[in-house]
Design a protein around this motif. Sequence first.
Motif, mmCIF file in Angstrom:
data_model
loop_
_atom_site.group_PDB
_atom_site.id
_atom_site.type_symbol
_atom_site.label_atom_id
_atom_site.label_comp_id
_atom_site.label_asym_id
_atom_site.label_seq_id
_atom_site.Cartn_x
_atom_site.Cartn_y
_atom_site.Cartn_z
ATOM 1 N N ALA A 124 0.806 -1.230 0.000
ATOM 2 C CA ALA A 124 0.000 0.000 0.000
ATOM 3 C C ALA A 124 0.844 1.288 0.000
ATOM 4 O O ALA A 124 0.572 2.197 -0.779
ATOM 5 N N LYS A 125 1.870 1.331 0.850
ATOM 6 C CA LYS A 125 2.641 2.584 0.954
ATOM 7 C C LYS A 125 3.497 2.833 -0.290
ATOM 8 O O LYS A 125 3.494 3.937 -0.856
ATOM 9 N N ALA A 126 4.218 1.797 -0.742
ATOM 10 C CA ALA A 126 5.079 1.974 -1.929
ATOM 11 C C ALA A 126 4.253 2.353 -3.170
ATOM 12 O O ALA A 126 4.632 3.299 -3.886
ATOM 13 N N PRO A 127 3.120 1.681 -3.459
ATOM 14 C CA PRO A 127 2.324 2.119 -4.612
ATOM 15 C C PRO A 127 1.883 3.576 -4.508
ATOM 16 O O PRO A 127 1.901 4.315 -5.498
ATOM 17 N N PHE A 128 1.498 4.009 -3.288
ATOM 18 C CA PHE A 128 1.084 5.408 -3.081
ATOM 19 C C PHE A 128 2.208 6.351 -3.513
ATOM 20 O O PHE A 128 2.005 7.281 -4.292
ATOM 21 N N PHE A 129 3.434 6.075 -3.014
ATOM 22 C CA PHE A 129 4.532 7.004 -3.310
ATOM 23 C C PHE A 129 5.084 6.825 -4.727
ATOM 24 O O PHE A 129 5.604 7.778 -5.308
ATOM 25 N N LEU A 130 4.933 5.636 -5.288
ATOM 26 C CA LEU A 130 5.298 5.475 -6.711
ATOM 27 C C LEU A 130 4.373 6.336 -7.567
ATOM 28 O O LEU A 130 4.821 7.002 -8.510
ATOM 29 N N CYS A 131 3.081 6.323 -7.247
ATOM 30 C CA CYS A 131 2.136 7.162 -8.004
ATOM 31 C C CYS A 131 2.510 8.636 -7.850
ATOM 32 O O CYS A 131 2.535 9.388 -8.828
ATOM 33 N N LYS A 132 2.815 9.026 -6.614
ATOM 34 C CA LYS A 132 3.162 10.435 -6.364
ATOM 35 C C LYS A 132 4.408 10.844 -7.163
ATOM 36 O O LYS A 132 4.424 11.882 -7.833
ATOM 37 N N GLU A 133 5.451 10.025 -7.104
ATOM 38 C CA GLU A 133 6.717 10.384 -7.754
ATOM 39 C C GLU A 133 6.638 10.266 -9.276
ATOM 40 O O GLU A 133 7.342 10.967 -10.003
ATOM 41 N N ALA A 134 5.784 9.361 -9.760
ATOM 42 C CA ALA A 134 5.647 9.193 -11.224
ATOM 43 C C ALA A 134 4.723 10.249 -11.826
ATOM 44 O O ALA A 134 4.722 10.452 -13.055
ATOM 45 N N LEU A 135 3.956 10.925 -10.970
ATOM 46 C CA LEU A 135 2.922 11.839 -11.470
ATOM 47 C C LEU A 135 3.412 12.876 -12.493
ATOM 48 O O LEU A 135 2.809 13.009 -13.562
ATOM 49 N N PRO A 136 4.505 13.594 -12.228
ATOM 50 C CA PRO A 136 4.923 14.600 -13.225
ATOM 51 C C PRO A 136 5.185 13.989 -14.601
ATOM 52 O O PRO A 136 4.875 14.609 -15.626
ATOM 53 N N TYR A 137 5.732 12.780 -14.626
ATOM 54 C CA TYR A 137 6.040 12.126 -15.910
ATOM 55 C C TYR A 137 4.754 11.634 -16.577
ATOM 56 O O TYR A 137 4.594 11.718 -17.796
ATOM 57 N N LEU A 138 3.828 11.106 -15.761
ATOM 58 C CA LEU A 138 2.558 10.615 -16.309
ATOM 59 C C LEU A 138 1.755 11.781 -16.887
ATOM 60 O O LEU A 138 1.139 11.655 -17.952
ATOM 61 N N VAL A 139 1.797 12.919 -16.216
ATOM 62 C CA VAL A 139 1.085 14.104 -16.716
ATOM 63 C C VAL A 139 1.655 14.505 -18.068
ATOM 64 O O VAL A 139 0.923 14.789 -19.023
ATOM 65 N N LYS A 140 2.985 14.488 -18.178
ATOM 66 C CA LYS A 140 3.662 14.856 -19.436
ATOM 67 C C LYS A 140 3.296 13.902 -20.558
ATOM 68 O O LYS A 140 3.269 14.279 -21.726
ATOM 69 N N SER A 141 3.049 12.642 -20.227
ATOM 70 C CA SER A 141 2.748 11.619 -21.223
ATOM 71 C C SER A 141 1.532 11.999 -22.064
ATOM 72 O O SER A 141 1.482 11.765 -23.260
ATOM 73 N N GLY A 142 0.534 12.610 -21.403
ATOM 74 C CA GLY A 142 -0.675 13.021 -22.123
ATOM 75 C C GLY A 142 -1.673 11.901 -22.309
ATOM 76 O O GLY A 142 -2.843 12.130 -22.620
ATOM 77 N N ASP A 143 -1.247 10.674 -22.131
ATOM 78 C CA ASP A 143 -2.157 9.526 -22.341
ATOM 79 C C ASP A 143 -1.692 8.383 -21.425
ATOM 80 O O ASP A 143 -1.262 7.338 -21.884
ATOM 81 N N ALA A 144 -1.763 8.660 -20.120
ATOM 82 C CA ALA A 144 -1.115 7.746 -19.170
ATOM 83 C C ALA A 144 -2.120 6.870 -18.440
ATOM 84 O O ALA A 144 -3.307 7.188 -18.357
ATOM 85 N N GLY A 145 -1.596 5.786 -17.910
ATOM 86 C CA GLY A 145 -2.446 4.880 -17.140
ATOM 87 C C GLY A 145 -1.706 4.310 -15.939
ATOM 88 O O GLY A 145 -0.502 4.060 -15.996
ATOM 89 N N ILE A 146 -2.449 4.142 -14.854
ATOM 90 C CA ILE A 146 -1.924 3.470 -13.655
ATOM 91 C C ILE A 146 -2.785 2.236 -13.434
ATOM 92 O O ILE A 146 -4.019 2.327 -13.483
ATOM 93 N N ILE A 147 -2.131 1.105 -13.237
ATOM 94 C CA ILE A 147 -2.897 -0.103 -12.888
ATOM 95 C C ILE A 147 -2.389 -0.627 -11.560
ATOM 96 O O ILE A 147 -1.190 -0.904 -11.399
ATOM 97 N N ASN A 148 -3.274 -0.723 -10.597
ATOM 98 C CA ASN A 148 -2.933 -1.284 -9.299
ATOM 99 C C ASN A 148 -3.495 -2.703 -9.217
ATOM 100 O O ASN A 148 -4.706 -2.904 -9.354
ATOM 101 N N ILE A 149 -2.592 -3.665 -9.016
ATOM 102 C CA ILE A 149 -3.040 -5.055 -8.910
ATOM 103 C C ILE A 149 -3.473 -5.272 -7.461
ATOM 104 O O ILE A 149 -2.634 -5.294 -6.552
ATOM 105 N N THR A 150 -4.765 -5.373 -7.261
ATOM 106 C CA THR A 150 -5.285 -5.573 -5.904
ATOM 107 C C THR A 150 -5.431 -7.078 -5.678
ATOM 108 O O THR A 150 -4.462 -7.814 -5.764
ATOM 109 N N SER A 151 -6.640 -7.537 -5.428
ATOM 110 C CA SER A 151 -6.870 -8.967 -5.179
ATOM 111 C C SER A 151 -8.338 -9.127 -4.804
ATOM 112 O O SER A 151 -9.007 -8.152 -4.440
#
Length: 250
Positions: A124-151
Amino acid sequence: MQNNETTSPLIKLAGKTALITGASRGIGRAIALRLSKDGVKTALVSRNKNSLGTVKKEIEKKGGTARIYQFDLTSVSEIGGFVKRVAEDFGGIDILINNAGLADSKPFEKTTEAEWDRIFTVNAKAPFFLCKEALPYLVKSGDAGIINITSVVAKKGYPDQSVYGSSKHALYGFSKALAKELQDRGIKVHTVGPGGVATEMVTRVRPDINSDNLIQPEAIAEIVVFLLTLGGNAVVDEIDVRRAGKTPWA
Ligand SMILES: NC(=O)c1ccc[n+]([C@@H]2O[C@H](COP(=O)([O-])OP(=O)(O)OC[C@H]3O[C@@H](n4cnc5c(N)ncnc54)[C@H](OP(=O)(O)O)[C@@H]3O)[C@@H](O)[C@H]2O)c1
């Protein structure tokens, strides 16, 4: 009348970059191989350099592009620098797959604080901060996606999986809030919630399940591709997957 390109219901993946955690084996490996098949450049992340190297070779043998990153997701304070390195190596990040996970198989009263912290950090914690840190790059992408593998445990309760289940509830809840926060920035957030999948994890925590009845990791990889390529005005937020032998709609 719109032209065919703008009305196409499929998004092209070729040339995009995906950061995939837990890519050394199991579901993460299957996702990395499948995305590579569609021309996605993959950043393969886990603690095990040798296993990652094997997956990289499999990808390259089929003409794909992959780089390996030996990284322990419990080093949360280092996630920012790590994500920056991946983005610089590839010139950006378009897709983030939070797949790495840890499960428990223990009565709750026997669980230590260190075990609780470890599972919650990876799931839970690492995915949260990966999303936070990846955000500027994902925004730049213009067509980005995040997939969280839950269960399946993100919505149900299973005995002896109290920490695993509550950490996946956390990841699921985070995903719902995140999807709303990022909607206006052109980033889609999805969850995939499988039941038993044929990997090392299920062999360890659910040895009671007959291995013939398990979902294949490749099926989860196909679902990931479906979610990332569905375009136009259609968005699927979450997909839950049950084993064929389980009761439908239960
Ligand atoms: N198998 C199932 O039945 C099932 C069902 C529903 C959901 N899931 C979810 O699917 C995801 C993948 O599971 P799987 O079945 O493929 O499990 P797996 O075979 O045990 O693989 C887990 C992956 O997570 C990585 N990982 C674990 N701890 C890490 C850490 N501290 N830092 C970096 N990487 C770490 C492992 O890499 P290294 O060991 O190389 O570091 C490995 O690549 C998990 O989130 C799991 O909860 C699985």
